[in-house]
Structures are given as structure tokens and as C-alpha cells.
Design an enzyme around this catalytic site. Sequence first.
Site, PDB file in Angstrom:
ATOM      1  N   LYS A   1       0.829  -1.216   0.000  1.00 11.86           N
ATOM      2  CA  LYS A   1       0.000   0.000   0.000  1.00 11.86           C
ATOM      3  C   LYS A   1       0.863   1.266   0.000  1.00 11.86           C
ATOM      4  O   LYS A   1       0.582   2.197  -0.731  1.00 11.86           O
ATOM      5  CB  LYS A   1      -0.914   0.059   1.237  1.00 11.86           C
ATOM      6  CG  LYS A   1      -1.973  -1.014   1.291  1.00 11.86           C
ATOM      7  CD  LYS A   1      -2.953  -0.773   2.435  1.00 11.86           C
ATOM      8  CE  LYS A   1      -2.311  -0.738   3.812  1.00 11.86           C
ATOM      9  NZ  LYS A   1      -1.648  -1.985   4.223  1.00 11.86           N
TER      10      LYS A   1
ATOM     11  N   ARG B   1      -9.101   1.490   9.683  1.00  7.07           N
ATOM     12  CA  ARG B   1      -8.589   0.133   9.873  1.00  7.07           C
ATOM     13  C   ARG B   1      -9.563  -0.724  10.675  1.00  7.07           C
ATOM     14  O   ARG B   1      -9.235  -1.838  11.032  1.00  7.07           O
ATOM     15  CB  ARG B   1      -7.268   0.220  10.633  1.00  7.07           C
ATOM     16  CG  ARG B   1      -6.140  -0.607  10.036  1.00  7.07           C
ATOM     17  CD  ARG B   1      -4.911  -0.251  10.826  1.00  7.07           C
ATOM     18  NE  ARG B   1      -3.748  -0.987  10.543  1.00  7.07           N
ATOM     19  CZ  ARG B   1      -2.717  -0.543   9.826  1.00  7.07           C
ATOM     20  NH1 ARG B   1      -2.781   0.613   9.214  1.00  7.07           N
ATOM     21  NH2 ARG B   1      -1.636  -1.267   9.727  1.00  7.07           N
TER      22      ARG B   1
ATOM     23  N   ARG C   1      11.579  -7.565   4.531  1.00  9.79           N
ATOM     24  CA  ARG C   1      11.529  -6.124   4.209  1.00  9.79           C
ATOM     25  C   ARG C   1      12.434  -5.305   5.122  1.00  9.79           C
ATOM     26  O   ARG C   1      12.447  -5.476   6.325  1.00  9.79           O
ATOM     27  CB  ARG C   1      10.079  -5.630   4.367  1.00  9.79           C
ATOM     28  CG  ARG C   1       9.929  -4.146   4.155  1.00  9.79           C
ATOM     29  CD  ARG C   1       8.483  -3.735   4.029  1.00  9.79           C
ATOM     30  NE  ARG C   1       7.780  -3.649   5.294  1.00  9.79           N
ATOM     31  CZ  ARG C   1       6.512  -3.242   5.392  1.00  9.79           C
ATOM     32  NH1 ARG C   1       5.819  -2.911   4.314  1.00  9.79           N
ATOM     33  NH2 ARG C   1       5.939  -3.173   6.578  1.00  9.79           N
TER      34      ARG C   1
ATOM     35  N   ARG D   1      11.893  -3.023  10.726  1.00  8.51           N
ATOM     36  CA  ARG D   1      10.893  -2.488  11.645  1.00  8.51           C
ATOM     37  C   ARG D   1      10.610  -3.521  12.727  1.00  8.51           C
ATOM     38  O   ARG D   1      10.529  -4.706  12.451  1.00  8.51           O
ATOM     39  CB  ARG D   1       9.591  -2.179  10.889  1.00  8.51           C
ATOM     40  CG  ARG D   1       9.550  -0.795  10.296  1.00  8.51           C
ATOM     41  CD  ARG D   1       8.409  -0.583   9.328  1.00  8.51           C
ATOM     42  NE  ARG D   1       7.093  -0.974   9.839  1.00  8.51           N
ATOM     43  CZ  ARG D   1       5.949  -0.786   9.172  1.00  8.51           C
ATOM     44  NH1 ARG D   1       5.968  -0.210   7.973  1.00  8.51           N
ATOM     45  NH2 ARG D   1       4.798  -1.162   9.683  1.00  8.51           N
TER      46      ARG D   1
ATOM     47  N   ARG E   1      -0.013  -8.999  13.425  1.00 10.34           N
ATOM     48  CA  ARG E   1      -0.584  -7.970  12.533  1.00 10.34           C
ATOM     49  C   ARG E   1      -1.566  -8.586  11.552  1.00 10.34           C
ATOM     50  O   ARG E   1      -2.595  -8.000  11.234  1.00 10.34           O
ATOM     51  CB  ARG E   1       0.540  -7.240  11.778  1.00 10.34           C
ATOM     52  CG  ARG E   1       1.330  -6.317  12.690  1.00 10.34           C
ATOM     53  CD  ARG E   1       2.621  -5.869  12.048  1.00 10.34           C
ATOM     54  NE  ARG E   1       2.420  -4.981  10.926  1.00 10.34           N
ATOM     55  CZ  ARG E   1       3.303  -4.807   9.953  1.00 10.34           C
ATOM     56  NH1 ARG E   1       4.422  -5.496   9.941  1.00 10.34           N
ATOM     57  NH2 ARG E   1       3.059  -3.952   8.992  1.00 10.34           N
TER      58      ARG E   1
END
Length: 210
Positions: free
Chosen positions: A13, A88, A127, A154, A165
Site C-alpha cells: 500500500k 482500519r 523487508r 521495523r 498484525r
Amino acid sequence: MRLVLVGPPGAGKGTQAAFLSAHYSIPHISTGDIFRANMKAGTPLGLEAKAFVDRGELVSDEITNAMVRARLEESDAENGFLLDGWPRNVSQAEVLRAIMAEKKTPLNAVLEFSIPSEEIIARLSSRMTCRECGKPAEAGSTNCPSDGGELYQREDDKAEVIARRLAVYEEQTAPIIHFYRTEGLLITVSAVGEVSEITHRAIDALSRVQ
Ligand code: AMP
């Protein structure tokens, strides 16, 4: 263009939002980026959000909605915006609907990026993110391809937090897809493939609702 992006973490996104915001000349409003910027700067908002963000849990609606309301009042959002990461959950989606009704500026579309969960886990766990600009970089990169900044993983891209998540997405965020389908605003595009190919798919789908 008043647009919302929806999709699981790792669907790309943020990457697509950067291209779409340039294409439509509208600000990219990412709640995750705003939280991370506040965490980095050590503001009261950042301190309050940190425990939730690091665990992969949602920050409270009260804090998040107030933050987005204030952001939507800024002058650059007057002629459109691209929301990435908010709403969300259904309660946040209802707040957005109320804000748009107050302003008499309805949303144009909600763009959903769909992606199989095996692909998400592979993408997120490899990532890396730039400490300077916050953009993601491919695994194996040594520095940020945009500004050469140092890369880090992260806290919430670590394996145990990714699982949390994804569960939070399924439980709390996925219901907004049904909400927006019912409102007649939902457009779904596949988030699998080359970045530029996905951007084309998105622009093509959006050209039909403008
Ligand atoms: P993201 O960069 O969109 O994956 O967001 C990172 C984290 O920021 C999320 O896991 C949440 O902890 C927090 N966050 C972002 N957007 C929201 C939201 N709309 N409501 C609550 N928490 C959020």
C-alpha cells in the site's frame, strides 16, 4: 480524488500510495508513517503509540481518529487525499463517513489490494525500511535506493509480530471490505506482480470511477 487504500500489511500500500499520490496530485496520508515519525521524534503521541505499534496492535481509535481529523483539516487535503492505513476497523470507517458527510465531499473509491497470505509473510519478513525516509527496500539492499539512508528491520516486521498484525487485519480490518462493498465504493486489484504493473492496474480501475 478522495481515495482510501485497504489491504493487509505487506500488500504494498505504501509503495503504491506514493505513485498514486503523485499521479493524482493528492497528499498521501499514512497513519503508520505519522505514528513512526512521532515515535522517532519522541513526541507525546509517539510515546503513547509506541507500545501498540511495536506489538502490531492497533492504537486506540480516540488517538488515531483525532490525528487523522486534524490532518484532513490541513489545506493540502482540501481537493482530495489518499488515505493509507486508516480506516482500519468499522468504527473508524464510520468516523470517516461522518467527516465526509459534514464536509459534503463523499469518497470516490476504496481501493483494495488483494494478496495471498504466503506472499505477505515472505515479503514482510525480508523487508527493510529506510531510517531517513521510511520507504521500504528489498531484502539484500545495503542502503536506501532513494536517499542512501541506513536500512533497519521495523520492530513490527519481525516474525512474531507479523503473525499478530495479520490476525489483527483479519479480525478488525477485513470487515471494512464488506462495509465498503455495501456502500458501492470498493474496487479490488491484485497486488501480485511488478510494482509498475500494479500501479497501472490501480489507475486503470480508478479511471472507471472518476
Ligand atoms: P502501517 O505502517 O500502516 O502498517 O501501521 C503500523 C502500525 O501503526 C499499526 O500496526 C498500528 O499499530 C498503527 N496504526 C496505523 N494505522 C492505524 C489505525 N488506523 N488505527 C490504529 N492503529 C494504527
